[in-house]
Design a protein around this motif. Structure first.
Motif, PDB file in Angstrom:
ATOM      1  N   TYR A   1      -4.530  -2.906   1.871  1.00 44.39           N
ATOM      2  CA  TYR A   1      -3.637  -2.266   0.901  1.00 44.39           C
ATOM      3  C   TYR A   1      -4.247  -1.066   0.586  1.00 44.39           C
ATOM      4  O   TYR A   1      -3.358  -0.271   0.048  1.00 44.39           O
TER       5      TYR A   1
ATOM      6  N   THR B   1      -1.328   1.724   1.495  1.00 40.66           N
ATOM      7  CA  THR B   1      -0.510   1.409   2.772  1.00 40.66           C
ATOM      8  C   THR B   1       0.819   0.708   2.581  1.00 40.66           C
ATOM      9  O   THR B   1       0.982   0.348   1.475  1.00 40.66           O
ATOM     10  N   ASP B   2       1.529   0.615   3.612  1.00 38.00           N
ATOM     11  CA  ASP B   2       2.901  -0.065   3.285  1.00 38.00           C
ATOM     12  C   ASP B   2       2.647  -1.542   3.408  1.00 38.00           C
ATOM     13  O   ASP B   2       3.914  -2.162   3.474  1.00 38.00           O
ATOM     14  N   LYS B   3       1.664  -1.985   3.375  1.00 38.63           N
ATOM     15  CA  LYS B   3       1.506  -3.541   3.390  1.00 38.63           C
ATOM     16  C   LYS B   3       2.144  -4.226   2.271  1.00 38.63           C
ATOM     17  O   LYS B   3       2.205  -3.769   1.181  1.00 38.63           O
ATOM     18  N   ASP B   4       2.858  -5.267   2.639  1.00 35.17           N
ATOM     19  CA  ASP B   4       3.731  -6.021   1.715  1.00 35.17           C
ATOM     20  C   ASP B   4       2.663  -6.690   0.460  1.00 35.17           C
ATOM     21  O   ASP B   4       1.724  -7.263   0.789  1.00 35.17           O
ATOM     22  N   GLN B   5       2.964  -6.103  -0.633  1.00 35.93           N
ATOM     23  CA  GLN B   5       2.307  -6.587  -1.852  1.00 35.93           C
ATOM     24  C   GLN B   5       2.508  -7.889  -2.514  1.00 35.93           C
ATOM     25  O   GLN B   5       1.880  -8.045  -3.712  1.00 35.93           O
TER      26      GLN B   5
END
Length: 596
Positions: A326, A348-352
């Motif tokens: 993340y 980052t663009d990672k889904d949270q």
């Protein structure tokens, strides 16, 4: 002879000549070996004062000084100074309600040579006007025959009050701890003490029948009311306060004893740990699947309580976010082997959506210190030197800790592991004792009571011991459950493994992923430095294996990111944390003096 050599010789000669003078100044001393103060009240309200002090000088001195307080409305007149044992010259000045006498002393009539190794009597003779208060029923003398502002104590001190008639005269000697004697000899009241400290005043107070004064005394302070009953009331209240203060001094010792016994009793009832069968020495794997941040909160460290997060908790959370992708390092190409790199992160663009609330909360905190989309801890530290920014950071940082505890370690879960009842009792008791110690210390300090020293020591003991009580970790008064005790011991043994380089070297983790996991747990447990060292040496062959270059967790910890984050947090925290009728002892006269 060379001029330089001549110059050096001259300087050495002067220096050698000055040594005896310097030594003499260092070795000189003086004592006041005797003092006699005579107060004479006349029928017109004048107070005639005659003071004689005997000085025993050791070494060279140039004179003495005497400072006599003169209250508003009073007058010090008809003064003279005489000396026996030395010649003198006197200068008198007025300084902030003081009459200051400077008496220069000489051993020759020409007054050119300072005195040395001799005994000198200095006598001050003066009249105090408007010092005697004339009420409708009595005349009052309230005079400090020995002030509390001297540079030196006095031995063999005598003071006399001469009145027209002793009949009907009432007197008091203040403070109450005066350890001398007093007696009447005809119409003279005499008090005597063998020694008095420089800062311990002696006040003589007397109420003389009004009939001993002229109907219209011109040199007294006329006050048109009765005064005797009020004087007695003030003295009675002073005596009561004095006795209460003495009791307060004794009570500090009693309270300290009660406090210690209570703390021990609370520990014996609530703090003794249960016996368990676990006897492990080391744990080479995390004993439970709990998150590293949870472990930081639950495992005690120094003065950290069970269930509280310290700064390692937040650092652990950031390490978790980096490990899970993340957060990532954005300036990897600029990182050198210097451990003080300014490592910067980005989100980052990672889904949270799958993150825990405390992890999302931590990311939001970092968002508040982003610069052009980048988290720069060096800039963050600089911004947190500003008090407003630091206050904002502290508010959100405290909220993060509080939120984690309330959501992840509610009281119901915490009590499965640990009962802090005894710790709470100790802290409540410590707060009470601390406040009591401060209050008693404030009122007893310089109270001039007989047991003042005991009260001072007792107050300090109360304050210090209560602060220690407040700092005691919750494990002192609290108690682990059997399950909780095994939980604690296993995690402490895992910390021992992480902190033992030789043991890690012998039994290293099997993959980089596990190394990273251990490094994050080590951060939570406060032993990250040792795991960094082992990871560098064992996993990356002292950074010769370029694979470390792709491991953001290791790089952030090893190359300065963790230090920068810790420095920013510390700066933010430190910036915010960096605000008519006189009472007893209010008589005229007093003051002090010294020698020069």
């Amino acid at each position: 002879m060379d001029k330089k050599i001549v110059g050096i010789l001259i300087i050495l000669t002067i220096a050698l000549a000055l040594i005896p003078t310097i030594t003499a100044d260092d070795d000189r001393s003086y004592d006041i070996t005797r003092g006699i103060v005579n107060l004479t009240v006349d029928s017109n309200g004048n107070l005639q004062v005659l003071e004689t002090y005997t000085y025993d000088f050791k070494g060279t001195f140039h004179g003495v000084n005497r400072e006599i307080p003169v209250k508003d409305g009073e007058g010090l007149t008809n003064y003279s100074v005489t000396t026996d044992g030395a010649y003198n010259s006197v200068s008198v000045s007025n300084e902030d309600n003081y009459k200051e006498f400077t008496v220069n002393l000489y051993k020759d009539p020409a007054k050119t040579q300072a005195i040395s190794d001799c005994e000198v009597n200095v006598t001050y003779n003066y009249t105090m006007k408007n010092t005697v208060k004339i009420y409708n029923d009595v005349g009052e003398v309230q005079y400090k025959v020995w002030g509390g502002e001297w540079d030196q104590g006095i031995s063999n001190f005598t003071a006399c009050l001469n009145v027209p008639s002793r009949n009907g005269v009432e007197y008091w000697i203040n403070p109450k701890n005066f350890d001398g004697t007093s007696k009447w000899t005809q119409n003279t009241l005499q008090l005597h003490t063998d020694y008095r400290e420089s800062d311990e005043y002696i006040e003589l107070r007397a109420a003389i029948p009004r009939s001993e004064f002229n109907p219209n005394p011109t040199d007294g302070n006329i006050i048109n009311k009765n005064g005797l009953d009020e004087i007695k009331k003030i003295q009675s209240e002073y005596n009561t306060k004095y006795d209460i203060a003495n009791m307060g001094c004794v009570s500090t010792i009693i309270l300290e004893f009660i406090y210690i016994v209570s703390v021990v009793g609370i520990y014996l009832k609530y703090g003794r740990e249960p016996k368990i069968e676990y006897n492990g020495i080391y744990e080479r794997e995390p004993p439970t699947d709990d998150s590293p941040t949870f472990i930081n909160a639950m495992i005690p460290d120094r003065f950290k309580n069970v269930g509280d997060l310290n700064d390692n908790g937040f650092k652990t959370c950031i390490m978790e976010l980096i490990n899970d992708g993340y957060l990532k390092i954005v300036n990897r190409d600029n990182i050198t082997e210097n451990k003080n790199n300014n490592i910067r992160l980005e989100i980052t663009d990672k889904d949270q959506s799958n993150l825990e609330f405390y992890q999302k909360h931590a990311i939001n905190i970092l968002k508040g210190f982003m610069y052009n989309g980048v988290i720069d801890f060096k800039k963050m530290e600089n911004d947190l030197r500003n008090e407003e920014n630091a206050e904002r950071f502290n508010n959100v940082y405290r909220a993060w800790k509080t939120s984690f505890i309330s959501r992840n370690i509610p009281e119901s879960i915490k009590r499965e592991y640990f009962d802090d009842t005894g710790s709470v009792y100790i802290k409540v008791l410590s707060v009470i004792i601390l406040v009591t110690g401060i209050i008693l210390g404030y009122f007893l300090f310089e109270s001039n009571v007989e047991l003042e020293f005991i009260g001072f020591v007792g107050s300090i003991a109360l304050i210090v011991s209560s602060i220690i009580g407040l700092l005691l970790p919750s494990t002192f008064g609290g108690r682990w459950s059997k399950e909780g005790k095994e939980f604690e011991m296993k995690w402490l043994n895992f910390r021992k493994y992480l902190n033992d380089y030789s043991l890690i070297k012998e039994y290293p983790p099997e993959s980089i992923e596990i190394w990273n996991k251990y490094l994050i747990y080590a951060t939570a447990l406060g032993v990250a430095k040792n795991v960094e060292k082992a990871m560098n040496s064992i996993a990356y062959n002292n950074i010769t294996d370029s694979y470390y270059y792709t491991n953001d967790v290791f790089m952030f910890s090893y190359f300065g990111g963790m230090n920068a984050l810790e420095s920013a947090i510390t700066t933010g925290i430190n910036t915010v944390n960096t605000s008519d009728i006189g009472d007893v002892g209010g008589g005229s006269g007093g003051g002090g003096g010294g020698a020069f």
